[in-house]
Design a protein around this motif. Sequence first.
Motif, PDB file in Angstrom:
ATOM      1  N   VAL A  18     -84.149  93.695  94.093  1.00  0.00           N
ATOM      2  CA  VAL A  18     -83.093  92.598  94.176  1.00  0.00           C
ATOM      3  C   VAL A  18     -84.090  91.388  94.266  1.00  0.00           C
ATOM      4  CG1 VAL A  18     -81.091  91.268  95.339  1.00  0.00           C
ATOM      5  CG2 VAL A  18     -81.642  93.955  95.782  1.00  0.00           C
ATOM      6  N   PRO A  19     -84.476  90.937  93.008  1.00  0.00           N
ATOM      7  CA  PRO A  19     -85.500  89.797  92.737  1.00  0.00           C
ATOM      8  C   PRO A  19     -84.729  88.701  93.135  1.00  0.00           C
ATOM      9  CG  PRO A  19     -84.366  90.504  90.579  1.00  0.00           C
ATOM     10  CD  PRO A  19     -83.825  91.386  91.557  1.00  0.00           C
ATOM     11  N   PRO A  20     -85.426  87.542  93.583  1.00  0.00           N
ATOM     12  CA  PRO A  20     -85.101  86.166  94.014  1.00  0.00           C
ATOM     13  C   PRO A  20     -84.720  85.483  93.045  1.00  0.00           C
ATOM     14  CG  PRO A  20     -87.439  86.274  93.854  1.00  0.00           C
ATOM     15  CD  PRO A  20     -87.086  87.752  93.715  1.00  0.00           C
ATOM     16  N   ASN A  21     -84.980  85.793  91.382  1.00  0.00           N
ATOM     17  CA  ASN A  21     -84.537  84.750  90.516  1.00  0.00           C
ATOM     18  C   ASN A  21     -84.788  85.800  89.244  1.00  0.00           C
ATOM     19  OD1 ASN A  21     -87.510  84.807  89.816  1.00  0.00           O
ATOM     20  ND2 ASN A  21     -87.426  83.287  91.180  1.00  0.00           N
ATOM     21  N   ARG A  22     -84.493  85.160  88.274  1.00  0.00           N
ATOM     22  CA  ARG A  22     -84.735  86.034  86.941  1.00  0.00           C
ATOM     23  C   ARG A  22     -85.909  85.976  86.262  1.00  0.00           C
ATOM     24  NH1 ARG A  22     -79.792  87.936  85.664  1.00  0.00           N
ATOM     25  NH2 ARG A  22     -78.001  86.777  86.204  1.00  0.00           N
ATOM     26  N   ARG A  23     -86.716  85.183  86.823  1.00  0.00           N
ATOM     27  CA  ARG A  23     -88.284  85.279  86.338  1.00  0.00           C
ATOM     28  C   ARG A  23     -88.903  86.342  86.556  1.00  0.00           C
ATOM     29  NH1 ARG A  23     -89.838  79.740  89.319  1.00  0.00           N
ATOM     30  NH2 ARG A  23     -90.211  81.215  90.505  1.00  0.00           N
ATOM     31  N   GLY A  24     -89.803  87.014  85.992  1.00  0.00           N
ATOM     32  CA  GLY A  24     -90.577  88.105  86.286  1.00  0.00           C
ATOM     33  C   GLY A  24     -90.403  89.206  85.209  1.00  0.00           C
ATOM     34  N   ASN A  38     -92.850  95.377  85.266  1.00  0.00           N
ATOM     35  CA  ASN A  38     -94.118  95.292  86.305  1.00  0.00           C
ATOM     36  C   ASN A  38     -93.485  95.247  87.633  1.00  0.00           C
ATOM     37  OD1 ASN A  38     -96.122  95.100  84.252  1.00  0.00           O
ATOM     38  ND2 ASN A  38     -95.625  93.018  84.060  1.00  0.00           N
ATOM     39  N   PHE A  39     -92.498  95.436  87.938  1.00  0.00           N
ATOM     40  CA  PHE A  39     -92.021  95.419  89.267  1.00  0.00           C
ATOM     41  C   PHE A  39     -92.569  96.789  90.227  1.00  0.00           C
ATOM     42  CE2 PHE A  39     -88.043  92.626  88.904  1.00  0.00           C
ATOM     43  CZ  PHE A  39     -88.606  91.597  88.720  1.00  0.00           C
ATOM     44  N   GLY A  40     -92.415  97.663  89.549  1.00  0.00           N
ATOM     45  CA  GLY A  40     -93.063  98.983  90.083  1.00  0.00           C
ATOM     46  C   GLY A  40     -94.457  98.894  90.407  1.00  0.00           C
ATOM     47  N   ARG A  78     -85.335  90.999  97.760  1.00  0.00           N
ATOM     48  CA  ARG A  78     -85.932  91.898  98.832  1.00  0.00           C
ATOM     49  C   ARG A  78     -85.901  93.304  98.048  1.00  0.00           C
ATOM     50  NH1 ARG A  78     -80.310  91.063  98.835  1.00  0.00           N
ATOM     51  NH2 ARG A  78     -79.055  92.992  98.885  1.00  0.00           N
ATOM     52  N   LEU A  79     -86.484  94.375  98.777  1.00  0.00           N
ATOM     53  CA  LEU A  79     -86.390  95.490  98.368  1.00  0.00           C
ATOM     54  C   LEU A  79     -85.646  96.413  99.369  1.00  0.00           C
ATOM     55  CD1 LEU A  79     -90.131  96.342  97.515  1.00  0.00           C
ATOM     56  CD2 LEU A  79     -88.406  95.786  95.943  1.00  0.00           C
ATOM     57  N   LEU A 109     -87.406  95.320 102.945  1.00  0.00           N
ATOM     58  CA  LEU A 109     -88.809  94.485 102.823  1.00  0.00           C
ATOM     59  C   LEU A 109     -88.384  93.244 101.809  1.00  0.00           C
ATOM     60  CD1 LEU A 109     -91.566  97.308 102.275  1.00  0.00           C
ATOM     61  CD2 LEU A 109     -91.219  95.932 104.171  1.00  0.00           C
ATOM     62  N   PRO A 110     -89.208  92.022 102.078  1.00  0.00           N
ATOM     63  CA  PRO A 110     -89.070  91.064 101.033  1.00  0.00           C
ATOM     64  C   PRO A 110     -89.525  91.737  99.691  1.00  0.00           C
ATOM     65  CG  PRO A 110     -90.372  90.506 103.076  1.00  0.00           C
ATOM     66  CD  PRO A 110     -90.083  91.849 103.026  1.00  0.00           C
ATOM     67  N   PHE A 111     -89.175  90.815  98.809  1.00  0.00           N
ATOM     68  CA  PHE A 111     -89.549  90.904  97.435  1.00  0.00           C
ATOM     69  C   PHE A 111     -90.893  90.841  97.045  1.00  0.00           C
ATOM     70  CE2 PHE A 111     -89.774  90.552  92.944  1.00  0.00           C
ATOM     71  CZ  PHE A 111     -88.750  91.681  92.494  1.00  0.00           C
ATOM     72  N   PRO A 112     -91.722  91.851  96.661  1.00  0.00           N
ATOM     73  CA  PRO A 112     -93.189  91.609  96.734  1.00  0.00           C
ATOM     74  C   PRO A 112     -93.658  90.657  95.683  1.00  0.00           C
ATOM     75  CG  PRO A 112     -92.332  93.768  95.464  1.00  0.00           C
ATOM     76  CD  PRO A 112     -91.325  93.078  96.268  1.00  0.00           C
TER      77      PRO A 112
END
Length: 112
Positions: free
Chosen positions: A57-63, A67-69, A104-105, A4-7
């Motif tokens: 697999v985040p799109p960048n280093r922000r975030g 909290n990803f979970g 992506r996830l 899936l795309p990264f949420p």
Amino acid sequence: MIRLPFPPAALSGHAKGHWRGKSSVTAKWRAWAKAAALAAKVTAPDQGDIVVRIRFVPPNRRGDRVNFGNRCKPIFDGIADALKVNDSRFVPLYEYAEPEAPGRLEIEVHAL
């Protein structure tokens, strides 16, 4: 494997705004996760715990990786819908990869 795309941050528990605006995003991601799980022909055992391994697999280093979970709740719900199980059986395992655009996830589901 489910991909899936990264949420988006809008799925985070810390997202600001009225619940109604967030509910449409949540419903969309739940439906995407269900469709992706059905397409991947994911199966689950009749009883016992179900491991859901998520590789972020985040799109960048922000975030904030912590909290990803939180962003994955509608994804867990959609996978549970596809499997016709209660998501209380899920044992999530998280892995974090280096950023890679567009992000992506990668999700694997199997018996414990």
